[in-house]
Design a protein around this motif. Structure first.
Motif, mmCIF file in Angstrom:
data_model
loop_
_atom_site.group_PDB
_atom_site.id
_atom_site.type_symbol
_atom_site.label_atom_id
_atom_site.label_comp_id
_atom_site.label_asym_id
_atom_site.label_seq_id
_atom_site.Cartn_x
_atom_site.Cartn_y
_atom_site.Cartn_z
ATOM 1 N N ILE A 38 0.846 -1.210 0.000
ATOM 2 C CA ILE A 38 0.000 0.000 0.000
ATOM 3 C C ILE A 38 0.872 1.247 0.000
ATOM 4 O O ILE A 38 0.647 2.189 -0.760
ATOM 5 C CB ILE A 38 -0.951 -0.024 1.216
ATOM 6 C CG1 ILE A 38 -1.964 -1.160 1.060
ATOM 7 C CG2 ILE A 38 -1.675 1.312 1.344
ATOM 8 C CD1 ILE A 38 -2.876 -1.339 2.246
ATOM 9 N N ASP A 39 1.923 1.219 0.840
ATOM 10 C CA ASP A 39 2.821 2.367 0.886
ATOM 11 C C ASP A 39 3.479 2.597 -0.463
ATOM 12 O O ASP A 39 3.596 3.729 -0.932
ATOM 13 C CB ASP A 39 3.902 2.146 1.955
ATOM 14 C CG ASP A 39 3.406 2.584 3.322
ATOM 15 O OD1 ASP A 39 2.518 3.473 3.347
ATOM 16 O OD2 ASP A 39 3.876 2.048 4.329
ATOM 17 N N LYS A 40 3.901 1.528 -1.053
ATOM 18 C CA LYS A 40 4.607 1.646 -2.332
ATOM 19 C C LYS A 40 3.677 2.248 -3.395
ATOM 20 O O LYS A 40 4.074 3.121 -4.173
ATOM 21 C CB LYS A 40 5.083 0.257 -2.795
ATOM 22 C CG LYS A 40 6.406 -0.126 -2.158
ATOM 23 C CD LYS A 40 6.904 -1.427 -2.744
ATOM 24 C CE LYS A 40 8.016 -2.010 -1.894
ATOM 25 N NZ LYS A 40 8.160 -3.452 -2.149
ATOM 26 N N VAL A 41 2.439 1.749 -3.420
ATOM 27 C CA VAL A 41 1.477 2.263 -4.403
ATOM 28 C C VAL A 41 1.171 3.725 -4.124
ATOM 29 O O VAL A 41 1.154 4.554 -5.034
ATOM 30 C CB VAL A 41 0.181 1.411 -4.390
ATOM 31 C CG1 VAL A 41 -0.873 2.036 -5.297
ATOM 32 C CG2 VAL A 41 0.474 -0.012 -4.830
ATOM 33 N N ALA A 42 0.982 4.015 -2.839
ATOM 34 C CA ALA A 42 0.649 5.396 -2.476
ATOM 35 C C ALA A 42 1.779 6.344 -2.856
ATOM 36 O O ALA A 42 1.539 7.506 -3.193
ATOM 37 C CB ALA A 42 0.349 5.492 -0.985
ATOM 38 N N PHE A 61 -7.343 4.990 -2.445
ATOM 39 C CA PHE A 61 -7.237 4.382 -3.769
ATOM 40 C C PHE A 61 -6.166 3.284 -3.764
ATOM 41 O O PHE A 61 -6.364 2.203 -4.331
ATOM 42 C CB PHE A 61 -6.903 5.467 -4.793
ATOM 43 C CG PHE A 61 -6.913 4.987 -6.215
ATOM 44 C CD1 PHE A 61 -7.951 4.202 -6.698
ATOM 45 C CD2 PHE A 61 -5.889 5.327 -7.081
ATOM 46 C CE1 PHE A 61 -7.967 3.767 -8.014
ATOM 47 C CE2 PHE A 61 -5.893 4.899 -8.403
ATOM 48 C CZ PHE A 61 -6.928 4.115 -8.863
ATOM 49 N N ALA A 62 -5.042 3.586 -3.073
ATOM 50 C CA ALA A 62 -3.958 2.602 -3.007
ATOM 51 C C ALA A 62 -4.448 1.320 -2.341
ATOM 52 O O ALA A 62 -4.185 0.205 -2.816
ATOM 53 C CB ALA A 62 -2.775 3.184 -2.246
ATOM 54 N N GLU A 63 -5.201 1.479 -1.247
ATOM 55 C CA GLU A 63 -5.738 0.304 -0.550
ATOM 56 C C GLU A 63 -6.640 -0.505 -1.481
ATOM 57 O O GLU A 63 -6.562 -1.730 -1.554
ATOM 58 C CB GLU A 63 -6.514 0.730 0.702
ATOM 59 C CG GLU A 63 -5.611 1.073 1.872
ATOM 60 C CD GLU A 63 -6.365 1.806 2.978
ATOM 61 O OE1 GLU A 63 -7.605 1.697 3.042
ATOM 62 O OE2 GLU A 63 -5.696 2.502 3.760
ATOM 63 N N THR A 64 -7.506 0.227 -2.203
ATOM 64 C CA THR A 64 -8.418 -0.439 -3.134
ATOM 65 C C THR A 64 -7.640 -1.202 -4.206
ATOM 66 O O THR A 64 -7.996 -2.334 -4.563
ATOM 67 C CB THR A 64 -9.331 0.601 -3.810
ATOM 68 O OG1 THR A 64 -9.770 1.512 -2.816
ATOM 69 C CG2 THR A 64 -10.507 -0.057 -4.471
ATOM 70 N N LEU A 65 -6.593 -0.555 -4.705
ATOM 71 C CA LEU A 65 -5.803 -1.185 -5.768
ATOM 72 C C LEU A 65 -5.164 -2.484 -5.285
ATOM 73 O O LEU A 65 -5.187 -3.497 -5.984
ATOM 74 C CB LEU A 65 -4.719 -0.218 -6.245
ATOM 75 C CG LEU A 65 -5.177 0.900 -7.195
ATOM 76 C CD1 LEU A 65 -4.027 1.847 -7.457
ATOM 77 C CD2 LEU A 65 -5.684 0.322 -8.500
ATOM 78 N N VAL A 66 -4.602 -2.430 -4.067
ATOM 79 C CA VAL A 66 -3.934 -3.624 -3.537
ATOM 80 C C VAL A 66 -4.949 -4.752 -3.364
ATOM 81 O O VAL A 66 -4.706 -5.906 -3.726
ATOM 82 C CB VAL A 66 -3.232 -3.289 -2.200
ATOM 83 C CG1 VAL A 66 -2.749 -4.569 -1.526
ATOM 84 C CG2 VAL A 66 -2.071 -2.349 -2.433
ATOM 85 N N LYS A 67 -6.121 -4.364 -2.863
ATOM 86 C CA LYS A 67 -7.170 -5.374 -2.672
ATOM 87 C C LYS A 67 -7.572 -5.975 -4.021
ATOM 88 O O LYS A 67 -7.734 -7.182 -4.182
ATOM 89 C CB LYS A 67 -8.380 -4.723 -2.002
ATOM 90 C CG LYS A 67 -9.147 -5.680 -1.099
ATOM 91 C CD LYS A 67 -10.331 -4.983 -0.467
ATOM 92 C CE LYS A 67 -9.981 -4.316 0.861
ATOM 93 N NZ LYS A 67 -11.095 -3.528 1.394
#
Lengths: 304, 452, 328
Positions: A38-42, A61-67
Motif C-alpha cells: 500500500i505504501d509503495k502504491v501510495a 485508492f492505493a488500498e483499493t488497488l492492492v485489494k
C-alpha cells in the motif's frame, strides 16, 4: 549539590527507561499490520487527494488497488492525474500487466461569450452556479449555457481552469488539467466533458449544449448549435462520428479522426477544434465566370 | 370586530416572524378587468406536480373554458383555455425562470364561452352536489391553491383512510407586503366566498371553518364577519400582523394553536388549509361550473402612479398589465412576480400570468439591489426570527462548505423559505439562497438513498 | 431600459445593518461617557479618544496592508471596542499604555481571528486583560472622582488623589469605609471610567433594548444571578458579606452585563444558550469576588464564558417548530 544532580539524573533516567519500555511493548503489541505494498502504491500516486479516481484520497485508492490486485486484476482503475504511466508502474509493483489508457482532458462546451450571447438581465446573489442555476436560466437567457460564476474554478484542485474575463467563459489549461472530473461533477449544466486529448492534441467538439430549436437557440446566442445537420452530412461516410439528437450535434471522440471538415460548414461556428481548420472548399462557381479557368491556365503555364 | 383605539390581544404564532413595511398601496382600488390580449400563452405546469398533457393541437378552435391540458397524474391539474380563438402552437416557452415549459399558445378571437358555464351574476346558495362530486368538480375545473404554491386543491380533499379532519382553515392572511388581491375579493365577493367555504366544509365533511385575516384589513374583516353571521360554524379570526403568518403551518398555529410536526401535513393535525381565493374559485367551479381561467393580480410599486387590482385571464402577458397601469416607471430595475418576500424576480415582462401570479411589483434601483455582504456578526437575529426554529446562520455556513449531511441533520428541509432570515440579517448575508441550495441537495441525497 | 436584476427572494430588506447595530451601541454608551467626564474630567475624554482612534486606525491599517481586504474599519465595531476598552480603564492610566492595550485588543483580540464576527473573545476585554497583566500598578490605581476631575498632571499627585474601588475596600474587609449605595448608583466612586455610574449604564441599556439591538435576557440574568448568589451569602452571614444590591451596583458588572456580555459576536445564538451563558458568568463572577484573589471578577467571568460559547452553540439548539404536540 553533587548528590542532587546525581539523584535527579538517576531518577529521571529510570523514569525514561521505564517509559520507553512501556512504549516499546505497546508499539509491539498494538502494531497494525499493513500491507507494505500500500505504501509503495501510495508513493507512486500524486498525493493530491483530488478524488478523480472515485475513492477517498490517494491512500484510499492505493488500498483499493492492492485489494483488487489480490483478486487478480486492477483493470478499470485509473488515476486520471498520474495517467497511464503511473498505472503501469503500479501494475509493476503489484506484479500485474496494465494496459495503457488514452490520456483525456476536460473540454468546455459553451461558446456563449459576452459578445455572442449578450447578457439581458443581471444576477444578484451568491457567486455560485448551483444557486443561479436553481433560480433561473441565467443572465444570458440560455438555459443550457455557462453562467460564468466559476463553480468549476473552485472545484479544481490543480488550478487548471479559469474564467476568461473577456468572454466570461471557463478556459481549461491543457497542461495542468489532469481530467479528474471534479468540474464535470460540479457543473450544474454539465457543459464540461472529459474527452481524449487526441493524437497530437488534435480534437474537435461541438461548442454548445443547447437542445433548443434553431431559431430559439439563435435568439439567445449567436454561437449556438442550431441542429441544422450540415456537419453530419460533411463528416466522411466511413467515419460518421457526428450524430444529431434533439437539435444538438455530438461528435463521438472515439470515431472522430479530427479531419476538421465539419468546422467550416457550421453556419454558427459552433464547432471548435484545437487546430487550424482546413480552408473551406471553394464553392462551385457559376460557369460563366471565366476567371478560374484563366487562372488555371496561368498556373499550368508556370508549371511548364 | 375591532374598534379604533381598542387594545385587543390578537392571536398570532409564537416562534419567530418579522414585520416588514406593509406597503399595501393598492388596497383601496376595486378589481377592474383588463382588455383581452391578442395572444395568450398558457403554461401546462402552472401547479405543483406533473404537468398537464396537452389535448389540443395547432389549428384547433377553442372557447373560453375548453379543456386544453389534462392533468393525469395523481398530483396534477387540468388546464382550460382562458380565451376563445385558434391554437397557434403547442411548444415549449420560457416561463418566469427562463426555463422552457410546454405551453399552449392561442390567438384570441372574440370572447366566446363554453355553454356549460353559468355566467349570470346571480348568487347560487344551495349546494346540490355530494362531497365526492364536489371533489370531482374541483378536479375537473383545474382548481389549484391560489396563495402562490398552486397545489392542486382536489388532492387536499381526498382524505386518506384513518385521518380525521375537524376544521377547514381559510387562509385570508395575505401576510406578504404590497399584495391586496385577497383583500379585494373579500370586500367585493364576500357572499361567494362564504358559499365557497360551505362547499369546502361539505367536501371535507366538517362543521367548523376558521378564516384567518390579519388585522391590517379592517374592511374585509368587517364584511366577512357580517356575512359569516348567517353561517354557523364559520368563524372569522382577526390575527396580529406578522410575517409569515400566511404559511400553512404558522396559520394553523395562529388560529388553532396546533403544531404540525416536521415532515407532516396539516391533515395530521386535523386541518385542511385553503386560500380565500381558492374558496372563491371553488364556488365558481361547483356552483357555476366555471374552471379556473382568471384571477386577481395586484399591480403595484412605490414609483407607480396608478396601482391596481386586475381580474386577469391566465396566459395574458405581463406586459399587458404594465401598459394598463401606464407603463413601467422610470428606473425600474426589478420586477417581481408575487410578493416581495417569496415572489420571483423575473427576467422580462413578456412572460404570461399563471394561476399562481398574485401580484406584479416594480422596484427601482434603491430597493432592487442587494446590499454588500459582510461577515456574520453572530447577532442571532436570524435564529430569533426563524418561524421554524432553525439556525439559518449555521445552515448557510455549512451549505456553503457543501457539508450536506450536516445540513440534513440541522433539519434544513423544515425551512419554509419565508425569507425572514435574509430579510433581517444586518450583514445582508445570502442566508436563504444557500439554505435553498442545501435543501435541494438534501432532497436529492434522500431521493438517491430511497432508490437504493 | 436598464437590465432587470434577478435574485432570489426575499426582495424586501430590513433596516438593520452592521452600522445600525454598532453605532447604536456607541449612542447607548453616551450617558456613561457623560458620567465619566463629570467624574474624571479631561482624562476621561483623553483616554476614550486615544483608545477609540487607536482601535479604528489599527483596524484600518491591518485591513489595508495585512489582510488586503475591503476596509470596514469605520463600521463602528472598532469604535465600540475602543470605547469599551477605555471605559474599563482608570483615568490616570498613561496614554501610551492605552495605545498598547488598544492595539492588542484589535490586532490580537479581533483581527488575528479574521476580523468582525470571527473573534471568540470580547476584544475590549482581551485588551484589558493584557493591560492588567502587563501594567498591574497603573491598572489598579483609581483616582478619586470629582476631586481629580480637572487635574491634567495626575501622575505627580497620585498619592493625594487616589482611593480604592468599593470592591477593593470590600476585599480588605473595611465595611465602614464603603460608599453609600446612592453614590454607587450615580457613580461618584472610584473605578474605571465607564463602570462607576449604574444609572448611566442602565439608561444606555434600556436604549439598546428599545432599539432591539440586544434582548433583556443576558443582562437581567447575569445581574440576577449575581444578586441571588450574593444575597444567599448575605442571608447566611450578614457580617462577613455585604448586601446584594451593593454587589450589582459596584464594579464592572453593570457595564459588563449590558455592553460586553451582550456583544453579539461572543455570545450564544439560541435563547437557552444565552441563559446558560449569563447564569454561568454570574456564578463565576461571584466566585471570584467572594473567594478569589481579585476584588473584581467581571472581566474573567465574561472571558471564561466566551470560551464556552462554541460548545454551548453546539449542544443548545433553538426550539424547533412542531415539537409542541397539542393535537390528538
Amino acid at each position: 549539590m553533587d548528590g542532587v544532580i546525581l539523584y535527579s539524573v538517576i531518577s529521571l533516567g529510570l523514569v525514561a527507561a521505564g517509559a520507553s519500555m512501556i512504549l516499546f511493548f505497546i508499539a509491539k503489541k498494538f502494531r497494525v499490520e499493513e500491507d507494505p505494498r500500500i505504501d509503495k502504491v501510495a508513493d507512486i500516486l500524486p498525493g493530491a487527494n483530488c478524488g478523480g479516481c472515485g475513492y477517498p484520497g490517494c491512500r484510499g485508492f492505493a488500498e483499493t488497488l492492492v485489494k483488487a490486485a489480490d483478486n487478480g486484476s486492477i483493470e478499470g482503475f485509473n488515476c486520471p492525474p498520474a495517467g497511464s504511466e503511473a498505472m503501469a508502474q503500479i501494475g509493476k509493483v503489484l506484479g500485474l500487466e496494465v494496459e495503457a489508457s488514452e490520456p483525456t482532458t476536460a473540454v468546455v462546451r459553451c461558446g456563449g461569450t459576452n459578445e455572442l450571447a449578450p447578457r439581458k438581465t443581471e444576477y444578484d446573489g451568491p457567486s455560485k452556479c448551483s444557486v443561479s442555476h436553481a433560480l433561473f436560466s441565467g443572465e444570458k437567457g440560455c438555459p443550457y449555457g455557462c453562467m460564468g460564476l466559476g463553480d468549476c474554478v473552485v472545484s479544481c484542485s490543480f488550478g487548471a481552469i479559469y474564467i476568461d474575463e473577456k468572454t466570461m467563459l471557463p478556459v481549461v489549461i491543457d497542461e495542468k488539467c489532469v481530467s479528474c472530473g471534479a468540474c464535470v461533477k460540479v457543473c450544474p449544466r454539465k457543459i464540461i466533458e472529459i474527452r481524449p486529448v487526441g493524437r497530437k492534441s488534435r480534437r474537435v467538439w461541438i461548442n454548445c449544449m443547447s437542445n433548443d430549436k434553431g431559431a430559439a437557440a439563435m435568439k439567445v446566442c449567436k454561437a449556438a448549435c442550431i441542429g441544422c445537420g450540415k456537419c453530419v452530412k460533411e463528416c466522411p461516410e466511413k467515419i460518421q462520428a457526428i450524430v444529431l439528437d434533439n437539435f444538438l450535434a455530438y461528435i463521438d471522440p472515439k470515431k472522430c479522426i479530427a479531419c476538421g471538415k465539419c468546422i467550416p460548414v457550421c453556419p454558427t461556428k459552433a464547432i471548435k477544434a484545437t487546430f487550424e481548420p482546413p480552408a473551406p472548399k471553394p464553392k462551385p462557381k457559376p460557369v460563366e465566370n471565366p476567371e478560374p479557368e484563366s487562372e488555371k491556365k496561368d498556373q499550368d503555364e508556370v508549371n511548364k | 370586530m375591532i374598534k379604533k383605539g381598542e387594545v385587543v390581544k390578537l392571536k398570532t404564532f409564537k416562534l419567530g416572524g418579522v414585520h416588514p413595511p406593509e406597503n399595501k398601496m393598492a388596497a383601496g382600488n376595486p378589481i377592474e378587468p383588463v382588455t383581452l390580449p391578442k395572444r395568450v400563452t398558457v403554461h401546462l405546469n402552472q401547479h405543483i406536480g406533473a404537468p398537464a398533457n396537452p389535448v389540443v393541437k395547432k389549428g384547433d378552435t377553442v372557447k373560453v373554458g375548453t379543456l386544453i391540458g389534462k392533468g393525469e397524474a395523481f398530483i396534477s391539474a387540468n388546464i382550460h383555455s382562458p380565451v376563445s380563438g385558434k391554437v397557434f402552437s403547442v411548444d415549449p416557452v420560457a416561463d418566469g425562470s427562463g426555463y422552457k415549459v410546454k405551453s399552449v399558445i392561442i390567438d384570441v378571437e372574440g370572447d366566446e364561452w363554453e355553454e356549460s358555464i353559468d355566467r349570470s351574476p346571480d348568487l347560487k346558495k344551495e349546494i346540490t352536489l355530494e362531497p365526492s362530486q364536489i371533489v370531482d368538480r374541483i378536479k375537473e375545473c383545474g382548481i389549484v391553491g391560489l396563495g402562490g404554491a398552486c397545489f392542486p386543491s382536489h388532492v387536499k380533499y381526498m382524505i386518506p383512510e384513518g385521518k380525521k379532519v375537524d376544521t377547514v382553515v381559510i387562509n385570508a392572511v395575505e401576510c406578504e407586503p404590497y399584495l391586496t388581491a385577497d383583500d379585494r375579493i373579500m370586500i367585493e365577493k364576500t357572499e361567494e366566498i362564504m358559499i365557497g367555504i360551505e362547499i369546502m366544509k361539505k367536501a371535507a365533511g366538517v362543521e367548523k371553518a376558521i378564516v384567518g385575516i390579519e388585522a391590517n384589513k379592517p374592511e374585509a374583516i368587517a364584511k366577512m364577519e357580517k356575512a359569516a353571521s348567517v353561517y354557523p360554524g364559520t368563524i372569522i379570526q382577526p390575527l396580529k400582523v406578522m410575517y409569515p403568518q400566511g404559511a400553512e403551518k404558522q396559520l394553523i398555529k395562529s388560529v388553532l394553536n396546533r403544531e404540525v410536526p416536521s415532515g407532516k401535513l396539516p391533515l395530521d393535525v386535523g386541518c385542511v388549509v385553503n386560500n380565500v381565493g381558492t374558496a372563491l374559485a371553488v364556488y365558481e367551479a361547483v356552483q357555476k361550473n366555471k374552471p379556473l381561467i382568471e384571477r386577481v393580480v395586484t399591480v403595484t410599486g412605490k414609483k407607480l402612479t396608478k396601482t391596481a387590482n386586475y381580474m386577469v385571464r391566465v396566459g395574458t402577458p405581463l406586459s399587458v398589465l404594465v401598459e394598463a397601469v401606464g407603463g413601467m416607471p422610470e428606473g425600474t430595475e426589478k420586477v417581481i412576480n408575487g410578493g416581495p418576500m417569496m415572489g420571483k424576480a423575473i427576467p422580462s415582462v413578456d412572460i404570461p400570468v399563471t394561476k399562481g401570479t398574485s401580484g406584479i411589483i416594480f422596484m427601482d434601483k434603491a430597493e432592487a439591489r442587494r446590499k454588500l455582504t459582510r461577515n456574520c456578526i453572530r447577532c442571532a437575529k436570524c435564529v430569533m426570527v426563524c418561524p421554524m426554529g432553525l439556525e439559518p446562520y449555521l445552515l448557510e455556513k455549512i451549505a456553503d462548505k457543501e457539508r450536506w449531511d450536516e445540513v440534513e441533520k440541522l433539519a434544513a428541509t423544515d425551512c419554509i423559505e419565508c425569507g425572514s432570515c435574509s430579510y433581517t440579517c444586518p450583514s445582508s448575508r445570502p442566508l436563504l439562497d444557500l439554505i435553498r441550495l442545501g435543501k435541494a441537495n438534501v432532497n436529492r441525497i434522500r431521493w438517491e438513498r430511497s432508490k437504493k | 431600459m436598464s437590465k432587470f436584476i434577478v435574485s432570489l427572494s426575499p426582495h424586501e430588506k430590513g433596516k438593520y445593518t452592521v452600522e445600525h447595530v454598532m453605532w447604536g451601541v456607541v449612542i447607548a454608551l453616551i450617558p456613561a461617557f457623560i458620567s465619566s467626564v463629570v467624574n474624571f474630567g479631561y482624562r476621561a475624554v483623553a483616554v476614550t479618544a486615544v483608545a477609540l482612534i487607536t482601535c479604528v486606525f489599527c483596524e484600518y491599517l491591518i485591513q489595508k496592508f495585512l489582510m488586503k481586504c475591503e476596509i470596514t474599519a469605520f463600521d463602528g465595531s472598532a469604535a465600540v471596542t475602543g470605547i469599551l476598552l477605555a471605559f474599563n480603564l482608570p483615568s490616570s492610566i498613561p496614554l501610551w499604555q492605552v495605545v498598547v492595550g488598544s492595539i492588542v485588543a484589535i490586532a490580537v483580540g479581533k483581527m488575528a481571528f479574521g476580523g468582525l464576527g470571527k473573534n471568540p473573545f470580547n476584544p475590549a476585554l482581551v485588551g484589558r486583560g493584557f493591560m492588567l497583566m502587563s501594567f498591574p500598578v497603573d491598572m489598579t490605581t483609581w483616582p478619586i472622582p470629582l476631586k481629580s476631575a480637572w487635574e491634567w498632571d495626575i501622575a505627580s499627585k497620585l498619592d493625594a488623589m487616589t482611593s480604592a474601588t468599593p470592591l477593593g475596600v470590600l476585599k480588605e474587609g473595611n465595611f465602614s469605609e464603603l460608599p453609600e449605595l446612592w453614590d454607587l448608583f450615580i457613580g461618584t466612586v472610584g473605578g474605571s471610567l465607564g463602570e462607576t455610574s449604574a444609572l448611566a449604564i442602565i439608561i444606555g441599556g434600556i436604549y439598546l433594548i428599545h432599539r432591539k439591538i440586544i434582548t433583556w435576557h443576558i443582562p437581567v440574568l447575569y445581574l440576577g444571578t449575581i444578586f441571588v448568589l450574593t444575597g444567599i451569602m448575605w442571608l447566611i452571614n450578614d457580617t462577613a458579606n455585604i448586601n446584594p444590591v451593593f454587589h450589582i451596583l459596584s464594579g464592572g458588572v453593570m457595564l459588563g452585563g449590558f455592553f460586553m456580555m451582550t456583544d453579539m459576536v461572543t455570545s450564544p445564538m439560541s435563547l437557552w444558550g444565552q441563559v446558560i451563558f449569563a447564569v454561568g458568568a454570574g456564578v463565576i463572577c461571584v466566585a471570584i469576588r467572594l473567594f478569589g484573589a481579585y476584588p473584581e471578577g467581571c472581566m474573567f467571568s465574561i472571558l471564561i464564558m466566551n470560551a464556552f460559547v462554541p460548545l454551548i452553540d453546539k449542544y443548545i439548539k433553538p426550539k424547533k417548530f412542531g415539537t409542541e404536540v397539542n393535537y390528538g
